[in-house]
Write an enzyme that holds these catalytic residues in place. Structure first.
Site, PDB file in Angstrom:
ATOM      1  CB  SER A 121      -0.860   0.057   1.265  1.00  0.00           C
ATOM      2  OG  SER A 121      -1.628  -1.088   1.393  1.00  0.00           O
ATOM      3  CG  HIS A 142      -1.830  -0.351  -4.443  1.00  0.00           C
ATOM      4  ND1 HIS A 142      -2.025   0.977  -4.161  1.00  0.00           N
ATOM      5  CD2 HIS A 142      -2.351  -1.032  -3.391  1.00  0.00           C
ATOM      6  CE1 HIS A 142      -2.638   1.088  -3.003  1.00  0.00           C
ATOM      7  NE2 HIS A 142      -2.849  -0.110  -2.519  1.00  0.00           N
ATOM      8  CD  GLU A 154      -1.525   3.910  -6.738  1.00  0.00           C
ATOM      9  OE1 GLU A 154      -1.563   3.326  -5.640  1.00  0.00           O
ATOM     10  OE2 GLU A 154      -1.724   5.138  -6.861  1.00  0.00           O
ATOM     11  CG  ASN A 192      -2.993   3.814   0.348  1.00  0.00           C
ATOM     12  OD1 ASN A 192      -4.172   3.955   0.643  1.00  0.00           O
ATOM     13  ND2 ASN A 192      -2.493   2.655  -0.009  1.00  0.00           N
TER      14      ASN A 192
HETATM   15  N1  LIG Z   1      -6.438  -4.385   3.114  1.00  0.00           N
HETATM   16  C1  LIG Z   1      -6.470  -3.487   2.131  1.00  0.00           C
HETATM   17  O1  LIG Z   1      -7.458  -2.765   1.925  1.00  0.00           O
HETATM   18  C2  LIG Z   1      -5.288  -3.364   1.193  1.00  0.00           C
HETATM   19  C3  LIG Z   1      -5.449  -2.683  -0.020  1.00  0.00           C
HETATM   20  C4  LIG Z   1      -4.379  -2.597  -0.922  1.00  0.00           C
HETATM   21  C5  LIG Z   1      -3.153  -3.159  -0.563  1.00  0.00           C
HETATM   22  N2  LIG Z   1      -3.019  -3.805   0.626  1.00  0.00           N
HETATM   23  C6  LIG Z   1      -1.706  -4.421   0.936  1.00  0.00           C
HETATM   24  O2  LIG Z   1      -1.789  -5.812   0.652  1.00  0.00           O
HETATM   25  C7  LIG Z   1      -0.937  -6.539   1.549  1.00  0.00           C
HETATM   26  C8  LIG Z   1      -1.762  -7.561   2.294  1.00  0.00           C
HETATM   27  O3  LIG Z   1      -2.790  -6.904   3.026  1.00  0.00           O
HETATM   28  P1  LIG Z   1      -4.068  -7.702   3.566  1.00  0.00           P
HETATM   29  O4  LIG Z   1      -5.065  -6.672   3.929  1.00  0.00           O
HETATM   30  O5  LIG Z   1      -4.406  -8.801   2.633  1.00  0.00           O
HETATM   31  O6  LIG Z   1      -3.452  -8.324   4.913  1.00  0.00           O
HETATM   32  P2  LIG Z   1      -4.002  -9.569   5.764  1.00  0.00           P
HETATM   33  O7  LIG Z   1      -3.495  -9.357   7.150  1.00  0.00           O
HETATM   34  O8  LIG Z   1      -5.454  -9.785   5.530  1.00  0.00           O
HETATM   35  O9  LIG Z   1      -3.238 -10.831   5.081  1.00  0.00           O
HETATM   36  C9  LIG Z   1      -1.843 -10.986   5.073  1.00  0.00           C
HETATM   37  C10 LIG Z   1      -1.545 -12.469   4.948  1.00  0.00           C
HETATM   38  O10 LIG Z   1      -0.149 -12.627   4.677  1.00  0.00           O
HETATM   39  C11 LIG Z   1       0.273 -13.774   5.381  1.00  0.00           C
HETATM   40  N3  LIG Z   1       1.727 -13.763   5.511  1.00  0.00           N
HETATM   41  C12 LIG Z   1       2.499 -13.124   6.417  1.00  0.00           C
HETATM   42  N4  LIG Z   1       3.801 -13.381   6.167  1.00  0.00           N
HETATM   43  C13 LIG Z   1       3.839 -14.201   5.095  1.00  0.00           C
HETATM   44  C14 LIG Z   1       4.885 -14.836   4.372  1.00  0.00           C
HETATM   45  N5  LIG Z   1       6.147 -14.677   4.728  1.00  0.00           N
HETATM   46  N6  LIG Z   1       4.562 -15.617   3.315  1.00  0.00           N
HETATM   47  C15 LIG Z   1       3.261 -15.782   2.970  1.00  0.00           C
HETATM   48  N7  LIG Z   1       2.230 -15.212   3.611  1.00  0.00           N
HETATM   49  C16 LIG Z   1       2.521 -14.439   4.666  1.00  0.00           C
HETATM   50  C17 LIG Z   1      -0.487 -13.710   6.697  1.00  0.00           C
HETATM   51  O11 LIG Z   1      -0.492 -14.980   7.347  1.00  0.00           O
HETATM   52  C18 LIG Z   1      -1.873 -13.245   6.222  1.00  0.00           C
HETATM   53  O12 LIG Z   1      -2.715 -14.352   5.908  1.00  0.00           O
HETATM   54  C19 LIG Z   1      -0.276  -5.486   2.457  1.00  0.00           C
HETATM   55  O13 LIG Z   1       0.961  -5.135   1.906  1.00  0.00           O
HETATM   56  C20 LIG Z   1      -1.256  -4.322   2.381  1.00  0.00           C
HETATM   57  O14 LIG Z   1      -0.640  -3.084   2.661  1.00  0.00           O
HETATM   58  C21 LIG Z   1      -4.057  -3.936   1.515  1.00  0.00           C
END
Ligand SMILES: NC(=O)c1ccc[n+]([C@@H]2O[C@H](COP(=O)([O-])OP(=O)(O)OC[C@H]3O[C@@H](n4cnc5c(N)ncnc54)[C@H](O)[C@@H]3O)[C@@H](O)[C@H]2O)c1
Length: 284
Positions: A121, A142, A154, A192
């Protein structure tokens, strides 16, 4: 069409975003490998996918039945299972050291032609790729939350990202029926950098007693024609994700991005929003 050059898509992380990316890739005919660190997290990812495919089928929005789409996705806890992927999209925790370790592992495991994308993000693509032998194949992809619904992606261009990889990122997103825009690798990119201070100010307004949370959300929804107010949107994104994003922006861009006190307090209490059942609102 890059579709012709891609047989298999890898996704690292089966959480909110990883499961959505896996679902959308499978819906568009790709074989997908979705990797998380524990089997329970992989299963949670499949539960999210099943729910989402069920809802989309109910709205007649799928061209195939959910089982056919679902069968294209393999779940795994083994990184080696990503070896045959032509593109891997990382969607794990929003922490630079975690992402750098994942990319170092991916560089060891994947073929050198494999494109490595991150769904970060706010973290720098250049920093994530900094220690790699081939940082030119790393690009920001993104996706927006929820991935199966939101049209935008993005594309973020790191300092070393190869222009052909940037082009590939746009084309791959378009194959998934998404519409792209491009950002330089500056803190928070386009979305963001602008969204997080808006959410943060909504939290501050609530904490400082300007209005109830419902009235803050209603004011922004009805007053500015956005689909969700800042507190509801924060719950959907995940308060931990909002805090990490705001802290990164604060560190890079200074005082105007300082995280709201109440955001830090709720994350410390484990109330992360929709995904834990409690954030600013309560969820079943
Ligand atoms: N939530 C949002 O709205 C959003 C939007 C755009 C981007 N993002 C980005 O996407 C990414 C994930 O966010 P999310 O909301 O899905 O988080 P989340 O907490 O729902 O999921 C993250 C997952 O990654 C897993 N994980 C951790 N370390 C790992 C590894 N070494 N190998 C494999 N899996 C691993 C965790 O166990 C978890 O299941 C982040 O970088 C976040 O900034 C999130």
């Amino acid at each position: 069409m890059v579709a012709e050059t891609i047989d298999r898509v890898g996704v690292v992380g089966a959480g909110t975003m990883g499961s959505g990316i896996a679902q959308v890739a499978a819906t568009h005919g790709y074989d997908v490998v979705m990797r998380d660190i524990e089997q329970g997290f992989v299963e949670n990812g499949f539960d999210t996918i099943d729910d989402s495919l069920g809802r989309l089928e109910g709205r007649d929005s799928l061209e195939e039945d959910p089982d056919t789409i679902r069968e294209r996705i393999d779940g795994t806890t083994s990184l080696e299972d990503l070896a045959d992927c032509d593109i891997v999209v990382e969607a794990a925790l929003e922490k630079l050291d975690v992402k750098r370790d994942i990319f170092a592992d991916l560089e060891d495991v994947c073929d050198e032609a494999c494109v490595l994308a991150t769904n970060t993000s706010t973290l720098s693509i250049t920093s994530i790729a900094g220690d790699l032998d081939a940082p030119e194949r790393v690009v920001g992809l993104h996706f927006m939350n929820p991935v199966p619904i939101m049209e935008g992606v993005e594309v973020v261009v790191g300092e070393k990202t190869d222009p052909e990889i940037v082009e590939f990122a746009h084309e791959f997103s378009e194959d998934l029926e998404k519409t792209t825009w491009e950002s330089d690798d500056k803190p928070g990119f386009v979305t963001n950098r602008i969204l997080m201070p808006w959410i943060n100010e909504g939290i501050r307004a609530f904490d400082e007693g300007v209005a109830t949370k419902e009235d803050i959300d209603a004011g922004m929804e009805l007053g500015t024609n956005v689909p969700m107010g800042p507190l509801t949107l924060a719950d959907h994104i995940g308060l931990d994700i909002c805090l990490h994003a705001t802290e990164t922006l604060y560190e890079e861009l200074g005082d105007r991005y300082k995280p709201a006190y109440l955001l830090k307090r709720k994350v410390e209490a484990g109330d992360l929003g929709k995904k834990t059942g409690v954030g600013f609102y309560e969820y079943d």
